[in-house]
Design a protein around this motif. Structure first.
Motif, PDB file in Angstrom:
ATOM      1  N   LYS A   1       0.829  -1.210   0.000  1.00 43.72           N
ATOM      2  CA  LYS A   1       0.000   0.000   0.000  1.00 43.72           C
ATOM      3  C   LYS A   1       0.869   1.268   0.000  1.00 43.72           C
ATOM      4  CE  LYS A   1      -2.726  -1.053   3.453  1.00 43.72           C
ATOM      5  NZ  LYS A   1      -3.624  -0.902   4.563  1.00 43.72           N
ATOM      6  N   TYR A   2       1.991   1.192   0.709  1.00 41.54           N
ATOM      7  CA  TYR A   2       2.772   2.414   0.909  1.00 41.54           C
ATOM      8  C   TYR A   2       4.151   2.383   0.256  1.00 41.54           C
ATOM      9  CZ  TYR A   2      -0.529   2.147   4.795  1.00 41.54           C
ATOM     10  OH  TYR A   2      -1.645   1.990   5.540  1.00 41.54           O
ATOM     11  N   ASP A   3       4.561   1.199  -0.153  1.00 37.84           N
ATOM     12  CA  ASP A   3       5.952   1.053  -0.559  1.00 37.84           C
ATOM     13  C   ASP A   3       6.346   2.016  -1.680  1.00 37.84           C
ATOM     14  OD1 ASP A   3       8.175  -0.544   0.316  1.00 37.84           O
ATOM     15  OD2 ASP A   3       8.295  -1.198  -1.762  1.00 37.84           O
ATOM     16  N   VAL A   4       5.496   2.116  -2.699  1.00 39.40           N
ATOM     17  CA  VAL A   4       5.868   2.931  -3.862  1.00 39.40           C
ATOM     18  C   VAL A   4       6.003   4.399  -3.471  1.00 39.40           C
ATOM     19  CG1 VAL A   4       5.148   3.717  -6.124  1.00 39.40           C
ATOM     20  CG2 VAL A   4       4.844   1.341  -5.498  1.00 39.40           C
ATOM     21  N   ILE A   5       5.023   4.920  -2.761  1.00 36.96           N
ATOM     22  CA  ILE A   5       5.088   6.355  -2.453  1.00 36.96           C
ATOM     23  C   ILE A   5       6.265   6.655  -1.531  1.00 36.96           C
ATOM     24  CG2 ILE A   5       2.671   6.904  -2.881  1.00 36.96           C
ATOM     25  CD1 ILE A   5       2.187   6.803   0.077  1.00 36.96           C
ATOM     26  N   LEU A   6       6.563   5.724  -0.636  1.00 40.22           N
ATOM     27  CA  LEU A   6       7.668   5.992   0.272  1.00 40.22           C
ATOM     28  C   LEU A   6       9.011   5.895  -0.458  1.00 40.22           C
ATOM     29  CD1 LEU A   6       6.304   4.293   3.477  1.00 40.22           C
ATOM     30  CD2 LEU A   6       6.521   6.724   3.001  1.00 40.22           C
ATOM     31  N   ARG A   7       9.091   5.013  -1.440  1.00 40.98           N
ATOM     32  CA  ARG A   7      10.339   4.934  -2.213  1.00 40.98           C
ATOM     33  C   ARG A   7      10.483   6.159  -3.121  1.00 40.98           C
ATOM     34  NH1 ARG A   7      12.961   0.282  -1.047  1.00 40.98           N
ATOM     35  NH2 ARG A   7      11.609  -1.284  -0.133  1.00 40.98           N
ATOM     36  N   LEU A   8       9.361   6.663  -3.611  1.00 42.30           N
ATOM     37  CA  LEU A   8       9.430   7.918  -4.377  1.00 42.30           C
ATOM     38  C   LEU A   8       9.979   9.022  -3.483  1.00 42.30           C
ATOM     39  CD1 LEU A   8       5.988   7.905  -6.282  1.00 42.30           C
ATOM     40  CD2 LEU A   8       8.251   7.740  -7.320  1.00 42.30           C
ATOM     41  N   PHE A   9       9.487   9.013  -2.277  1.00 45.87           N
ATOM     42  CA  PHE A   9       9.920  10.013  -1.283  1.00 45.87           C
ATOM     43  C   PHE A   9      11.435   9.895  -1.039  1.00 45.87           C
ATOM     44  CE2 PHE A   9      10.844  10.815   3.187  1.00 45.87           C
ATOM     45  CZ  PHE A   9      10.325  12.082   3.370  1.00 45.87           C
ATOM     46  N   ILE A  10      11.897   8.657  -0.862  1.00 44.98           N
ATOM     47  CA  ILE A  10      13.333   8.443  -0.594  1.00 44.98           C
ATOM     48  C   ILE A  10      14.175   8.904  -1.787  1.00 44.98           C
ATOM     49  CG2 ILE A  10      15.096   6.658  -0.299  1.00 44.98           C
ATOM     50  CD1 ILE A  10      13.085   5.113   1.387  1.00 44.98           C
ATOM     51  N   GLY A  11      13.718   8.519  -2.983  1.00 43.27           N
ATOM     52  CA  GLY A  11      14.440   8.923  -4.192  1.00 43.27           C
ATOM     53  C   GLY A  11      14.537  10.436  -4.275  1.00 43.27           C
ATOM     54  N   ALA A  12      13.436  11.105  -3.984  1.00 47.82           N
ATOM     55  CA  ALA A  12      13.421  12.567  -4.050  1.00 47.82           C
ATOM     56  C   ALA A  12      14.352  13.174  -3.010  1.00 47.82           C
ATOM     57  CB  ALA A  12      11.994  13.065  -3.847  1.00 47.82           C
ATOM     58  N   TYR A  13      14.398  12.560  -1.854  1.00 44.66           N
ATOM     59  CA  TYR A  13      15.252  13.115  -0.796  1.00 44.66           C
ATOM     60  C   TYR A  13      16.735  12.898  -1.083  1.00 44.66           C
ATOM     61  CZ  TYR A  13      12.183  15.224   2.583  1.00 44.66           C
ATOM     62  OH  TYR A  13      11.352  16.094   3.201  1.00 44.66           O
ATOM     63  N   TYR A  14      17.078  11.783  -1.733  1.00 49.56           N
ATOM     64  CA  TYR A  14      18.473  11.595  -2.153  1.00 49.56           C
ATOM     65  C   TYR A  14      18.838  12.679  -3.161  1.00 49.56           C
ATOM     66  CZ  TYR A  14      19.728   7.042  -0.081  1.00 49.56           C
ATOM     67  OH  TYR A  14      20.065   6.037   0.777  1.00 49.56           O
ATOM     68  N   GLU A  15      17.922  12.901  -4.095  1.00 49.75           N
ATOM     69  CA  GLU A  15      18.177  13.878  -5.146  1.00 49.75           C
ATOM     70  C   GLU A  15      18.367  15.270  -4.551  1.00 49.75           C
ATOM     71  OE1 GLU A  15      18.994  13.542  -8.074  1.00 49.75           O
ATOM     72  OE2 GLU A  15      18.807  15.620  -8.752  1.00 49.75           O
ATOM     73  N   LYS A  16      17.610  15.536  -3.531  1.00 50.42           N
ATOM     74  CA  LYS A  16      17.632  16.863  -2.915  1.00 50.42           C
ATOM     75  C   LYS A  16      19.026  17.222  -2.396  1.00 50.42           C
ATOM     76  CE  LYS A  16      15.262  20.406  -1.726  1.00 50.42           C
ATOM     77  NZ  LYS A  16      14.837  21.282  -2.793  1.00 50.42           N
ATOM     78  N   ILE A  17      19.797  16.200  -2.015  1.00 51.14           N
ATOM     79  CA  ILE A  17      21.140  16.530  -1.519  1.00 51.14           C
ATOM     80  C   ILE A  17      22.226  16.136  -2.524  1.00 51.14           C
ATOM     81  CG2 ILE A  17      20.700  16.545   0.959  1.00 51.14           C
ATOM     82  CD1 ILE A  17      21.689  13.580   0.908  1.00 51.14           C
ATOM     83  N   GLY A  18      21.815  15.971  -3.772  1.00 50.78           N
ATOM     84  CA  GLY A  18      22.786  15.748  -4.833  1.00 50.78           C
ATOM     85  C   GLY A  18      23.301  14.328  -4.951  1.00 50.78           C
ATOM     86  N   GLU A  19      22.628  13.379  -4.308  1.00 49.62           N
ATOM     87  CA  GLU A  19      23.048  11.973  -4.446  1.00 49.62           C
ATOM     88  C   GLU A  19      22.318  11.384  -5.654  1.00 49.62           C
ATOM     89  OE1 GLU A  19      25.187  10.153  -2.712  1.00 49.62           O
ATOM     90  OE2 GLU A  19      25.741  11.687  -1.240  1.00 49.62           O
ATOM     91  N   HIS A  20      22.732  11.825  -6.855  1.00 48.13           N
ATOM     92  CA  HIS A  20      21.983  11.464  -8.061  1.00 48.13           C
ATOM     93  C   HIS A  20      21.961   9.952  -8.311  1.00 48.13           C
ATOM     94  CE1 HIS A  20      22.143  15.696  -8.568  1.00 48.13           C
ATOM     95  NE2 HIS A  20      23.433  15.715  -8.839  1.00 48.13           N
ATOM     96  N   ALA A  21      23.121   9.311  -8.138  1.00 47.96           N
ATOM     97  CA  ALA A  21      23.184   7.872  -8.435  1.00 47.96           C
ATOM     98  C   ALA A  21      22.250   7.094  -7.516  1.00 47.96           C
ATOM     99  CB  ALA A  21      24.609   7.380  -8.276  1.00 47.96           C
ATOM    100  N   LYS A  22      22.269   7.467  -6.241  1.00 47.06           N
ATOM    101  CA  LYS A  22      21.392   6.757  -5.287  1.00 47.06           C
ATOM    102  C   LYS A  22      19.932   7.019  -5.632  1.00 47.06           C
ATOM    103  CE  LYS A  22      24.431   6.287  -1.368  1.00 47.06           C
ATOM    104  NZ  LYS A  22      24.979   6.868  -0.184  1.00 47.06           N
ATOM    105  N   SER A  23      19.647   8.249  -5.980  1.00 47.64           N
ATOM    106  CA  SER A  23      18.282   8.613  -6.321  1.00 47.64           C
ATOM    107  C   SER A  23      17.796   7.787  -7.517  1.00 47.64           C
ATOM    108  CB  SER A  23      18.240  10.112  -6.632  1.00 47.64           C
ATOM    109  OG  SER A  23      16.960  10.472  -7.025  1.00 47.64           O
ATOM    110  N   ILE A  24      18.633   7.717  -8.545  1.00 49.59           N
ATOM    111  CA  ILE A  24      18.241   6.949  -9.740  1.00 49.59           C
ATOM    112  C   ILE A  24      18.054   5.474  -9.391  1.00 49.59           C
ATOM    113  CG2 ILE A  24      19.135   6.114 -11.970  1.00 49.59           C
ATOM    114  CD1 ILE A  24      20.345   8.935 -12.345  1.00 49.59           C
ATOM    115  N   ALA A  25      18.931   4.973  -8.532  1.00 49.39           N
ATOM    116  CA  ALA A  25      18.818   3.555  -8.135  1.00 49.39           C
ATOM    117  C   ALA A  25      17.486   3.303  -7.435  1.00 49.39           C
ATOM    118  CB  ALA A  25      19.977   3.184  -7.221  1.00 49.39           C
ATOM    119  N   VAL A  26      17.094   4.220  -6.555  1.00 50.01           N
ATOM    120  CA  VAL A  26      15.829   4.025  -5.820  1.00 50.01           C
ATOM    121  C   VAL A  26      14.643   4.099  -6.780  1.00 50.01           C
ATOM    122  CG1 VAL A  26      14.302   5.022  -4.076  1.00 50.01           C
ATOM    123  CG2 VAL A  26      16.738   4.857  -3.623  1.00 50.01           C
TER     124      VAL A  26
END
Lengths: 204, 428
Positions: free
Chosen positions: B342-367
């Motif tokens: 129920k929540y996994d996708v939205i929370l992973r979107l959230f994590i990806g966005a938060y990685y991106e926010k601090i410039g961790e592009h590779a991690k963000s893309i991986a998520v």
């Protein structure tokens, strides 16, 4: 049979459990004899009160006896016992949490003779295991500090770093994955260092 | 006695010191006496008769299911709560008006709840539905379920705005409808908002989650038999009196925001990513998504999740990258450990966005990339894939790769807001 003097202490634990689960209280007495000490020490570190820990430890074994027939996790008896102990400790802890934690200062001399403080002792080569008295005092201070950590971090430290349970055993006791336990332990150690630092600076 | 030592030395010494290596000592006589006295009074919890174990279990399970079903399908009678300003209730059995909070004798069929210009209140049937009546609304209780076999809940609203959360448990059994001057709004599931113009000339309906069915009314106020439509999440429709409802259109960000208080209504275990339904939602998500986690949740897992997220946000505000990264890693570990579709996708979107926010592009893309592997059927895949394209286009300055990804989005999700976004980017 006077269980206190019984030599059945060497009987395999599975055999003792089998007998005790059929109502053999002597067999359970041997289990008590065998495990009381470590459960009592765990509870003492958790609750920082020898007397309360003593009562809680007896309660742990009474609860274990009551529920022995429901125990079916072969080979995991220690973990099962620690789980009951953790629940008892939480209950006792919650009922006392309004009490103010005993404050200590790392700058308070632990070793009266040399004037050494807790912080200096941790980093000092001269404090070898043969310096038992000093080291035991030091341990007590550290246990006090662990008690001041968030409970979930304190429990992880007590089970793994103090009691020496494996990650698998401790995660079973705490009902969390080994991965989560690893994260908690790392945070707990970090928080403990911070407490030590604060104490060293006299802000604790 | 000052000595220098490294962090590792310190850790080793500390762990060495912490280890409780005291020898096991048998309990002393006093403890033995205490233990023996207690043990003498104790008998063991009898284990269930193995032969009848299955029978006992089945009987207990049937009882629990029966009680739970009864409680679930028979909603409590509604009551008014959280009344602010002037709110009046018409008690049809006594034929008189009460002020909310005045001690009216409970709501029933024929009663009316009226919020004045300064008033607002909630109408609550515990565990089943919550309706928030905004100011200037008037709601008539037309029918309430009194028996298990008659469970339709019917309300009539001549004017006003009402936000509704309806917990649908049994699809056939649970029915709720809200009739306005120009439409009949029937609940298919969960969260929606209805605004009925004071003149009864038109009705605005927006759906946040679940879906509602809309039927139009003829000029005499009779419900039309044909021309009903289904309004899905993120969609809205305006129904004019005397006409069939038109095709739904996508809600704007502001309209969604206007409904976002729905997330806080009811005791739901709610975890939601609050973003609009528009073309730019991918940018909005990458900017700083908001995850709503209900603090009323009874689930320990959801509460734990809220706590970790709180720490994560705190680290971000403090600007501590190390703490931030370690918190995100813990959050990922938490999701791996407690996967909830129920929540996994939205929370992973959230994590990806938060990685991106601090410039961790590779991690963000991986998520983001992981989302399509883990949830190949998710309706939010277009958002995850588009986020990767945006990262290649912007921070990674790789326009060729970005174009390739945008084209794939157009092929794979042609009707999504991301396809529209991709189209615009490809034109440029």
């Amino acid at each position: 049979m006077d269980v206190r003097r019984s030599r059945d202490i060497d009987t395999p634990i599975e055999e003792l459990i089998e007998k005790a689960s059929k109502g053999d209280k002597d067999a359970f007495g041997v289990i008590f004899k065998k495990y009381y000490s470590r459960i009592h020490r765990y509870l003492t570190h958790y609750l920082m009160d020898h007397g309360i820990a003593e009562d809680a430890a007896v309660e742990v074994f009474i609860q274990a006896y009551r529920n022995l027939q429901g125990y079916d996790e072969r080979g995991k008896f220690t973990g099962w016992l620690y789980k009951i102990a953790t629940n008892c400790a939480r209950k006792a802890y919650n009922s006392r949490k309004k009490e103010r934690a005993m404050l200590t200062s790392m700058d308070r001399p632990v070793d009266e003779e040399t004037g050494a403080t807790l912080h200096s002792m941790i980093g000092d080569d001269s404090y070898r295991p043969d310096g038992l008295v000093e080291k035991e005092d030091l341990k007590e201070y550290l246990y006090e500090l662990i008690r001041r950590l968030d409970k979930k971090y304190g429990e992880a430290l007590l089970l793994c770093d103090v009691q020496g349970l494996s990650y698998a055993e401790a995660s079973e006791v705490l009902d969390i994955s080994e991965n989560t336990l690893g994260v908690r332990l790392s945070r707990a150690r970090e928080a403990l260092y911070k407490l030590i630092e604060r104490a060293r600076k006299g802000s604790l | 006695m000052t000595r220098s030592y490294s962090g590792n030395d310190m850790e080793k010494r500390l762990r060495g010191l912490l280890r409780d290596d005291s020898p096991d000592i048998a309990p002393d006589d006093r403890v033995w006496d205490k233990f023996s006295r207690r043990l003498a009074d104790v008998s063991q919890t009898p284990s269930p008769d193995r032969g009848n174990h299955g029978l006992y279990f089945a009987a207990a399970l049937a009882l629990v299911i029966g009680v739970a079903l009864y409680l679930l399908v028979t909603p409590a009678r509604p009551h008014v709560s959280n009344a602010k300003g002037t709110v009046k209730i018409f008690d049809s059995s006594a034929n008189r008006w009460y002020f909310a909070g005045e001690g009216y004798p409970g709501l029933g069929e024929g009663d009316i709840i009226k919020t004045f210009d300064d008033g607002e209140c909630d109408l609550v049937s515990d565990g089943k539905y919550y309706m928030r009546l905004r100011s200037g609304s008037e709601l008539l209780i037309k029918e309430l379920p009194s028996k298990i076999f008659r469970s339709e809940i019917k309300y009539v609203m001549d004017k006003g705005d009402v936000l509704t959360y309806f917990r649908k448990v049994l699809p056939i059994h649970d029915k709720m409808s809200l009739e306005t001057g120009s439409a009949l709004v029937s609940v298919v599931g969960t969260d929606f908002m209805v605004k009925s113009a004071p003149s009864m000339a038109n009705t605005w309906v927006g759906v946040l989650t679940g879906a509602v069915r809309i039927d139009g009314k003829d000029i005499d106020g009779r419900i039309k038999k044909d021309g009903g439509i289904l309004v899905n999440p993120g969609e809205k429709v305006v129904i004019d009196k005397g006409k069939n409802p038109p095709e739904p259109s996508r809600m704007l960000g502001g309209e969604i925001a206007d409904m976002s208080e729905l997330y806080g209504m009811g005791n739901k275990e709610q975890v939601a990513l609050i973003i609009s339904g528009g073309t730019e939602r991918v940018k909005e998500m990458l900017e700083m998504p908001i995850v709503y986690i209900s603090d009323k949740s009874s689930s320990a897992l959801i509460r734990e999740m809220g706590k970790i997220l709180g720490e994560l946000k705190e680290a971000f505000v403090e600007g501590r990258k190390d703490k931030y990264l370690s918190n995100i890693a813990s959050f990922e570990a938490f999701l791996d450990e407690h996967p909830d579709p129920k929540y996994d996708v939205i929370l992973r979107l959230f994590i990806g966005a938060y990685y991106e926010k601090i410039g961790e592009h590779a991690k963000s893309i991986a998520v983001f990339g992981d989302i399509s592997r883990k949830h190949p059927d998710s309706a939010l895949l277009s958002l995850a894939d588009c986020a990767i394209a945006v990262i290649f286009e912007g921070p990674l300055a790789d326009p060729d790769k970005a174009r390739e990804l945008y084209r794939k989005i157009l092929e794979k999700y042609p009707d999504s807001p991301e396809a529209e976004y991709a189209r615009l980017r490809l034109v440029r």
